[in-house]
Design an enzyme around this catalytic site. Sequence first.
Site, PDB file in Angstrom:
ATOM      1  N   SER A  53       0.749  -1.151   0.026  1.00  0.00           N
ATOM      2  CA  SER A  53       0.082   0.155   0.206  1.00  0.00           C
ATOM      3  C   SER A  53       0.908   1.259  -0.142  1.00  0.00           C
ATOM      4  O   SER A  53       1.694   1.469  -0.974  1.00  0.00           O
ATOM      5  CB  SER A  53      -0.959  -0.023   1.042  1.00  0.00           C
ATOM      6  OG  SER A  53      -1.777   0.976   1.357  1.00  0.00           O
ATOM      7  N   THR A  54       0.821   2.040   0.922  1.00  0.00           N
ATOM      8  CA  THR A  54       1.378   3.208   1.198  1.00  0.00           C
ATOM      9  C   THR A  54       3.236   3.017   1.098  1.00  0.00           C
ATOM     10  O   THR A  54       3.901   2.064   1.563  1.00  0.00           O
ATOM     11  CB  THR A  54       1.354   4.259   2.448  1.00  0.00           C
ATOM     12  OG1 THR A  54       0.034   4.131   2.476  1.00  0.00           O
ATOM     13  CG2 THR A  54       2.202   5.272   2.446  1.00  0.00           C
ATOM     14  N   HIS A  93      -2.495  -1.110  -3.562  1.00  0.00           N
ATOM     15  CA  HIS A  93      -3.605  -0.063  -3.171  1.00  0.00           C
ATOM     16  C   HIS A  93      -3.482   1.137  -4.116  1.00  0.00           C
ATOM     17  O   HIS A  93      -2.754   2.070  -3.594  1.00  0.00           O
ATOM     18  CB  HIS A  93      -3.881   0.164  -1.753  1.00  0.00           C
ATOM     19  CG  HIS A  93      -4.014  -1.094  -0.942  1.00  0.00           C
ATOM     20  ND1 HIS A  93      -3.734  -1.145   0.391  1.00  0.00           N
ATOM     21  CD2 HIS A  93      -4.403  -2.378  -1.272  1.00  0.00           C
ATOM     22  CE1 HIS A  93      -4.250  -2.356   0.647  1.00  0.00           C
ATOM     23  NE2 HIS A  93      -4.399  -3.029  -0.122  1.00  0.00           N
ATOM     24  N   MET A 138      -0.090   0.962   5.413  1.00  0.00           N
ATOM     25  CA  MET A 138      -0.745   1.065   6.354  1.00  0.00           C
ATOM     26  C   MET A 138      -2.019  -0.080   6.643  1.00  0.00           C
ATOM     27  O   MET A 138      -2.555  -0.649   5.519  1.00  0.00           O
ATOM     28  CB  MET A 138      -1.455   2.314   6.361  1.00  0.00           C
ATOM     29  CG  MET A 138      -2.062   2.856   7.982  1.00  0.00           C
ATOM     30  SD  MET A 138      -2.358   4.684   7.839  1.00  0.00           S
ATOM     31  CE  MET A 138      -3.110   4.714   9.589  1.00  0.00           C
ATOM     32  N   ASP A 174      -4.273  -5.560   5.569  1.00  0.00           N
ATOM     33  CA  ASP A 174      -4.572  -6.105   4.552  1.00  0.00           C
ATOM     34  C   ASP A 174      -3.607  -6.940   4.240  1.00  0.00           C
ATOM     35  O   ASP A 174      -2.565  -6.544   4.035  1.00  0.00           O
ATOM     36  CB  ASP A 174      -4.864  -5.082   3.178  1.00  0.00           C
ATOM     37  CG  ASP A 174      -5.434  -5.795   2.041  1.00  0.00           C
ATOM     38  OD1 ASP A 174      -5.865  -6.951   2.393  1.00  0.00           O
ATOM     39  OD2 ASP A 174      -5.186  -5.477   0.901  1.00  0.00           O
TER      40      ASP A 174
END
Length: 354
Positions: free
Chosen positions: A170-171, A197, A290, A293
Amino acid sequence: MIVDDSALYRQSLRNLLREMPDVEIVGSAKDGVDALDKIEKLDPDLLTLDVQMPEMDGLELLKELKRRKLRSKSIMVSSLTSQGAEATTEALMEGAFDFILKPFGGNSEKNRHDLQCQLTSKINAFRQSIGQKPVSATGSAERPIPQGRGVAEATPQAAAACQAVVLGASTGGPSALKKVLPRLPDRLSVPVFVAQHMPPQYTKSLAVRLNDVSVLQVVEAEEGMIAKPGMVVLGAGGQQMRVVKQGNSFQVQLTDDPPENGVRPAVDYLLRSVTQATNGNALAVIMTGMGRDGLESCRQLKQQGGHVMAQNQADCVVYGMPKAVVEAGLAERILPLGKIAPAIVRHIKRSQRS
């Protein structure tokens, strides 16, 4: 600090940021040239940085900050256009912290709410990132976790040949993927599936850029495509990706199933399907991001005899997703970015000798 060529948008961001607790706005700038001098004087922790500006745009400013070794991190502010997606993707691969989308449409209240939600999420992620303590100053691999949790003393031998690899991020993911995928060899014997993401259009731009720097073929997922060995398939933004077995091959399916863990594509959704398609003969690598998931699907993969690795804390932009699998005792290895690709290759080769 707010950097945007639109006075109206600077004011909108200022109004929203003022409502957030413990956020101090130290200044603003109308373009990259104006921002550089102010950044050196004001030393902000975080910038909201418009992608498209005159004189010096957001990407050029980001590269200049990197060249001058200034510590300020950047949240890119982008429009949902192909041009905006390409520039933002490049910025993320150059190390921008994250990005937000400029709301569009005529409903001003909805636009304000959407922007507020995005800002809150990204700033919370940034707070988490600066509050963390590195696992080690040297970024060493495979550190044991206290109380008997985390990485095993030695990676268990796979019971059967690995059939697929899943990467979840993600991030910080685009920059991390840029460091991992180019180090995978061109004769990789299994397909690689990636859940990053990102919204629609952005995953397309990311796939193109990753393909440019990798020896493997990197593509955005398309409905019904066959994932061949050595192919990297990036989940399409705004859709869930699942994998099904078709004879000796794997077919990609895209669905409009609801978000999981608040995201689509989700690591959990993808990895569950890969676990089923491979009968657990797969490897999952959970990278920077973050949230949690990937946690539950990694648990299922392990129960089916599969294997899990995680990115180490020191190299993560946000140590959330990897932390979840590490603290659950699911990660067999905890690795810095530079060692993830070699570990994937070794795992596949060892499994094929089992």
